[in-house]
Scaffold this active site. Structure first.
Site, PDB file in Angstrom:
ATOM      1  N   CYS A  43     -43.743 -11.241  19.830  1.00 22.88           N
ATOM      2  CA  CYS A  43     -44.897 -11.109  19.447  1.00 22.88           C
ATOM      3  C   CYS A  43     -45.534 -11.863  18.237  1.00 22.88           C
ATOM      4  CB  CYS A  43     -45.509  -9.752  19.424  1.00 22.88           C
ATOM      5  SG  CYS A  43     -45.064  -8.593  20.901  1.00 22.88           S
ATOM      6  N   PRO A 276     -30.935   3.238  43.775  1.00 22.61           N
ATOM      7  CA  PRO A 276     -31.065   4.407  42.926  1.00 22.61           C
ATOM      8  C   PRO A 276     -29.953   3.971  41.635  1.00 22.61           C
ATOM      9  CG  PRO A 276     -30.371   5.167  45.009  1.00 22.61           C
ATOM     10  CD  PRO A 276     -30.798   3.704  45.271  1.00 22.61           C
ATOM     11  N   ILE A 278     -29.952   1.105  40.231  1.00 22.59           N
ATOM     12  CA  ILE A 278     -30.490   0.006  39.458  1.00 22.59           C
ATOM     13  C   ILE A 278     -31.849   0.589  38.930  1.00 22.59           C
ATOM     14  CG2 ILE A 278     -30.948  -2.303  39.346  1.00 22.59           C
ATOM     15  CD1 ILE A 278     -28.991  -2.889  41.722  1.00 22.59           C
TER      16      ILE A 278
HETATM   17  P1  FAD Z   1     -38.252  -9.888  27.248  1.00 18.34           P
HETATM   18  O1  FAD Z   1     -38.704  -9.483  26.129  1.00 18.34           O
HETATM   19  O2  FAD Z   1     -39.223 -11.134  27.594  1.00 18.34           O
HETATM   20  O3  FAD Z   1     -36.974  -9.920  27.394  1.00 18.34           O
HETATM   21  C1  FAD Z   1     -36.232 -10.467  28.851  1.00 18.34           C
HETATM   22  C2  FAD Z   1     -35.314 -11.068  28.254  1.00 18.34           C
HETATM   23  O4  FAD Z   1     -34.141 -11.309  29.726  1.00 18.34           O
HETATM   24  C3  FAD Z   1     -35.335 -12.601  27.937  1.00 18.34           C
HETATM   25  O5  FAD Z   1     -34.970 -12.966  26.699  1.00 18.34           O
HETATM   26  C4  FAD Z   1     -34.642 -13.412  29.051  1.00 18.34           C
HETATM   27  O6  FAD Z   1     -33.914 -14.486  28.651  1.00 18.34           O
HETATM   28  C5  FAD Z   1     -33.435 -12.339  29.609  1.00 18.34           C
HETATM   29  N1  FAD Z   1     -32.968 -12.614  30.955  1.00 18.34           N
HETATM   30  C6  FAD Z   1     -33.829 -12.590  31.924  1.00 18.34           C
HETATM   31  N2  FAD Z   1     -33.082 -13.203  33.090  1.00 18.34           N
HETATM   32  C7  FAD Z   1     -31.985 -12.839  32.701  1.00 18.34           C
HETATM   33  C8  FAD Z   1     -30.642 -12.874  33.434  1.00 18.34           C
HETATM   34  N3  FAD Z   1     -30.424 -12.935  34.608  1.00 18.34           N
HETATM   35  N4  FAD Z   1     -29.344 -12.881  32.432  1.00 18.34           N
HETATM   36  C9  FAD Z   1     -29.562 -12.775  31.475  1.00 18.34           C
HETATM   37  N5  FAD Z   1     -30.710 -12.567  30.744  1.00 18.34           N
HETATM   38  C10 FAD Z   1     -31.819 -12.556  31.559  1.00 18.34           C
HETATM   39  N6  FAD Z   1     -47.047  -7.925  23.764  1.00 18.34           N
HETATM   40  C11 FAD Z   1     -47.922  -7.097  23.050  1.00 18.34           C
HETATM   41  O7  FAD Z   1     -47.735  -6.095  23.541  1.00 18.34           O
HETATM   42  N7  FAD Z   1     -48.441  -7.298  21.805  1.00 18.34           N
HETATM   43  C12 FAD Z   1     -48.307  -8.681  21.389  1.00 18.34           C
HETATM   44  O8  FAD Z   1     -48.861  -9.354  20.495  1.00 18.34           O
HETATM   45  C13 FAD Z   1     -47.522  -9.644  22.152  1.00 18.34           C
HETATM   46  N8  FAD Z   1     -47.560 -10.965  21.829  1.00 18.34           N
HETATM   47  C14 FAD Z   1     -46.826 -11.824  22.576  1.00 18.34           C
HETATM   48  C15 FAD Z   1     -46.467 -13.180  22.201  1.00 18.34           C
HETATM   49  C16 FAD Z   1     -45.803 -13.952  22.776  1.00 18.34           C
HETATM   50  C17 FAD Z   1     -45.733 -15.221  22.386  1.00 18.34           C
HETATM   51  C18 FAD Z   1     -44.984 -13.549  24.096  1.00 18.34           C
HETATM   52  C19 FAD Z   1     -44.081 -14.501  24.485  1.00 18.34           C
HETATM   53  C20 FAD Z   1     -45.244 -12.039  24.346  1.00 18.34           C
HETATM   54  C21 FAD Z   1     -45.975 -11.430  23.710  1.00 18.34           C
HETATM   55  N9  FAD Z   1     -46.074 -10.206  24.220  1.00 18.34           N
HETATM   56  C22 FAD Z   1     -47.033  -9.282  23.379  1.00 18.34           C
HETATM   57  C23 FAD Z   1     -45.595  -9.460  25.307  1.00 18.34           C
HETATM   58  C24 FAD Z   1     -44.158  -8.912  24.869  1.00 18.34           C
HETATM   59  O9  FAD Z   1     -43.248  -9.657  24.258  1.00 18.34           O
HETATM   60  C25 FAD Z   1     -43.553  -8.642  26.132  1.00 18.34           C
HETATM   61  O10 FAD Z   1     -44.488  -7.913  26.983  1.00 18.34           O
HETATM   62  C26 FAD Z   1     -42.135  -7.819  26.235  1.00 18.34           C
HETATM   63  O11 FAD Z   1     -41.169  -8.606  25.447  1.00 18.34           O
HETATM   64  C27 FAD Z   1     -41.602  -7.592  27.433  1.00 18.34           C
HETATM   65  O12 FAD Z   1     -40.441  -7.025  27.262  1.00 18.34           O
HETATM   66  P2  FAD Z   1     -39.104  -7.244  28.564  1.00 18.34           P
HETATM   67  O13 FAD Z   1     -37.735  -6.487  27.911  1.00 18.34           O
HETATM   68  O14 FAD Z   1     -39.580  -7.016  29.698  1.00 18.34           O
HETATM   69  O15 FAD Z   1     -38.950  -8.879  28.331  1.00 18.34           O
END
Ligand code: FAD
Length: 608
Positions: A43, A276, A278
């Site tokens: 973020c 279940p 996962i």
């Molecule tokens: P992520 O945090 O994206 O993590 C997923 C990770 O999994 C990634 O690093 C990826 O490389 C890894 N991955 C995927 N597949 C594999 C695999 N097969 N093997 C190994 N690793 C893998 N949200 C807000 O609420 N407020 C904000 O101000 C905000 N600003 C944002 C600004 C930006 C520029 C971005 C990009 C997002 C923003 N968000 C914001 C959204 C927020 O960052 C996401 O909702 C949050 O990070 C989601 O978490 P996550 O764990 O699902 O995914």
């Protein structure tokens, strides 16, 4: 000793790993991250690009080493999980050098996030087109800006990230043009609330095109041409593509896990997938929206982090904690404005066929008599049956965050506009008013639902037959002279009782003022004087004016020049103020209507 594998090492994955360790000191916990970095602040990335966050290191909440030292989690960064063998309960992992190995699990957690959309537009692979998801993307953008003479950027897509990037690039002195396919920016907002953002962007010299889309990107000697469907071509130095994201769910799909809309991973109330053993969380999942019941995505950090804790608890203690779904509470800074939204918008309710009433109020961030009170607009949607709150949107300059959170709290607990009136808030003049704007929004909704006031909306005005309707502007003549609704008559509220004979009894009467407050007084005078078909314009002239103005801001860079005072001017140099001109500052903040206009007029009357 149980063995837990986690895929994804940022918001959801890192939180799950940390909580798992706090619950089970003996477990073996391995967290795989395809990228180099774990647990960083996605973020914060736009703000690092714009130099608001000056040190890159600040973006990293944890490192693989600190994870190991504090939590004894085995972090395997630059390793991608490429396959899941569900029957054998193992995953295949690919290292950065391409070699692969397998790792077994008792429970597997998927938090792979979402990836930026890159539709097959001709030229989209050009190296001047950037997306922003992670630290390497950020480094690429920042590096490109620093090494090349970037004067202008096109941002495709005006969602939260697109607008944050617009502000941060603008802050670096780059001229910004936004291209948005929809008729408005920021889809969680309704049109008239987005209109306030459009008008603000205009004051910041941001060029933007609405209801237009990219047809192709064409590389020329001078740079990149962004060709739009309208036929316009925008020459630019770089493009930020921020048209949305989709769940990064290929791994889950290949493993045969059940998917929902846009291939989001389906989970149950324990955040378990169709297998279940996962669990899944974060941007990659779909879950019914608690208000509409419709399967939805939530691309937000708050829910991902909170789900991480829930997943870890359910894994270690057995499925006990229920996930209730996200109401998508979000906030963004757009230049001087703050925009907050929670629950669902009017347009979503309309589409879902859910009955609702909507209401808009304008208030001040704190008591008007205390310096620097700034305007705040709140729109709420609620059930006509029991007043249950369904959604809220707030646009303003100060205090938008806490009001959005207040509404989110009401929504999260299934409460109503009656509960909004009762929220007990911390009050002293620098912070709020004795009745907070959120209380006021609840009270106005109460008046509507209980028949004290009938309201009409800005978009219904245009459909009225003016033969059967009288529009009455109850503001002062000074305010009226600065702009009003075409075809209206002007009877200031304070003169209304003495001028009732001027008002036809057999017509529909629509009263309006700047905000809807003075017109409510007028409304009550009229209905208690025997007029029956009376309506108050919700949101008043402020909302009407901003929603009916031209919304886009086109061609602003085509005839511009930089003046001697460093401001950007349009047209010929004569536009510069004369050297002997005098600037008068007028502090009109925090005054009740018509205070600001009267203050301005008084100051103008004093000028020679
Ligand atoms: P992520 O945090 O994206 O993590 C997923 C990770 O999994 C990634 O690093 C990826 O490389 C890894 N991955 C995927 N597949 C594999 C695999 N097969 N093997 C190994 N690793 C893998 N949200 C807000 O609420 N407020 C904000 O101000 C905000 N600003 C944002 C600004 C930006 C520029 C971005 C990009 C997002 C923003 N968000 C914001 C959204 C927020 O960052 C996401 O909702 C949050 O990070 C989601 O978490 P996550 O764990 O699902 O995914």
């Amino acid at each position: 000793m149980p063995k837990y594998l986690i895929v994804g090492g940022v918001a959801g994955g890192a939180t799950t790993a940390a909580r798992l360790r706090r619950l089970d000191e003996q477990a073996e916990i391995i967290m795989f991250e395809r990228g180099e970095y774990v647990s960083y602040a996605n973020c914060g990335l736009p703000y690092y690009i714009g130099d608001t966050i000056s040190e890159r290191d600040r973006l990293f909440v944890q490192t693989p080493q600190s994870f190991k030292a504090r939590l004894n989690v085995d972090v395997r960064n630059r390793q991608e999980v490429v396959a899941i063998d569900r029957s054998g309960k193992s995953v295949t992992v690919r290292r950065a050098d391409g070699t692969e190995y397998s790792e077994s699990y008792d429970k597997l957690v998927l938090s792979p996030g979402a990836e930026p959309l890159r539709p097959p537009i001709p030229g989209i692979q050009d190296e001047l087109i950037f997306t922003l998801r992670n630290v390497p993307d950020t480094d690429r953008i920042k590096d490109y800006i620093e090494k090349h003479n970037v004067h202008h950027a096109v941002i495709v897509g005006a969602g939260f990230i697109g607008l944050e990037m617009a502000e941060n690039l603008h802050q670096k002195g780059i001229r910004v043009t936004i291209v948005e396919m929809a008729e408005q920016v920021m889809t969680p907002l309704d049109y008239e609330m987005a209109a306030a953002v459009h008008q603000h962007l205009k004051t910041k010299n941001v060029e933007f095109y609405l209801k237009d889309a990219v047809n192709s990107f064409v590389r020329e000697k001078s740079g990149l041409q962004v060709r739009l469907k309208s036929g316009r071509s925008l020459p630019t130095d770089m493009v930020i593509l921020s048209i949305g994201v989709r769940p990064d769910s290929k791994l889950a799909e290949d493993a045969g896990l059940e998917l929902g809309i846009n291939k989001g991973i389906k989970v149950n109330e324990y955040l378990q997938t169709s297998d279940p053993d996962i669990y899944a969380l974060g941007d990659a999942i779909v879950y019914p929206n608690p208000i509409t019941g419709v399967e939805s995505h939530t691309y937000l950090a708050g829910p991902a982090n909170k789900q991480g804790r829930l997943v870890a608890d359910n894994i270690v203690k057995g499925n006990k904690k229920h996930y209730k779904g996200s109401i998508s509470t979000a906030i963004a800074k757009v230049f001087d404005l703050t925009v907050g939204a929670t629950g669902v918008s009017e347009k979503v309710l309309r589409k879902a066929g859910i009955p609702y009433i909507s209401s808009i109020i304008h208030a001040s961030s704190h008591a008007g008599y205390y310096p620097d009170a700034l305007p705040l607009t709140i729109k709420i949607v609620f059930s006509p049956d029991d007043g249950k709150l369904l959604g809220g949107q707030i646009v303003g300059f100060d205090g938008v965050d806490k009001r959005t959170d207040m509404l989110a709290h009401i929504l999260k607990h299934g409460e109503s506009i009656y509960d909004m009136q009762e929220i007990e808030h911390a009050y002293a003049p620098p912070f709020s008013s004795a009745k907070d704007p959120v209380n006021m929004a609840g009270m106005v909704a109460d008046n509507i639902i209980n028949g004290m006031m009938k309201i009409i909306h800005w978009d219904e005005i245009r459909e009225l037959n003016l033969k059967d309707t009288v529009l009455i502007d109850v503001r002062t003549p000074e305010e009226n002279a600065l702009g009003t609704i075409e075809g209206s008559i002007n009877i200031p509220v304070d003169e209304l009782r003495g001028r009732l004979s001027e008002i036809p009894a057999n017509k529909k009467l629509i009263v309006f003022c700047g905000t809807g407050l003075r017109s409510y007084f007028a409304y009550r005078i009229l209905v208690q004087s025997g007029f029956t078909d009376v309506w108050n314009l919700s949101g008043g002239y402020i909302t009407y004016e901003s929603a009916t103005q031209k919304q886009s801001n086109e061609d602003i860079f085509s005839a511009e020049y930089i003046g001697k005072d460093d401001h950007i001017y349009q047209g010929k140099e004569a536009a510069l103020p004369k050297a002997d001109s005098k600037t008068v500052d007028v502090d009109a903040s925090g005054l009740q209507c018509p205070g600001p206009i009267m203050r301005l007029k008084n100051e103008m009357d004093r000028l020679s």
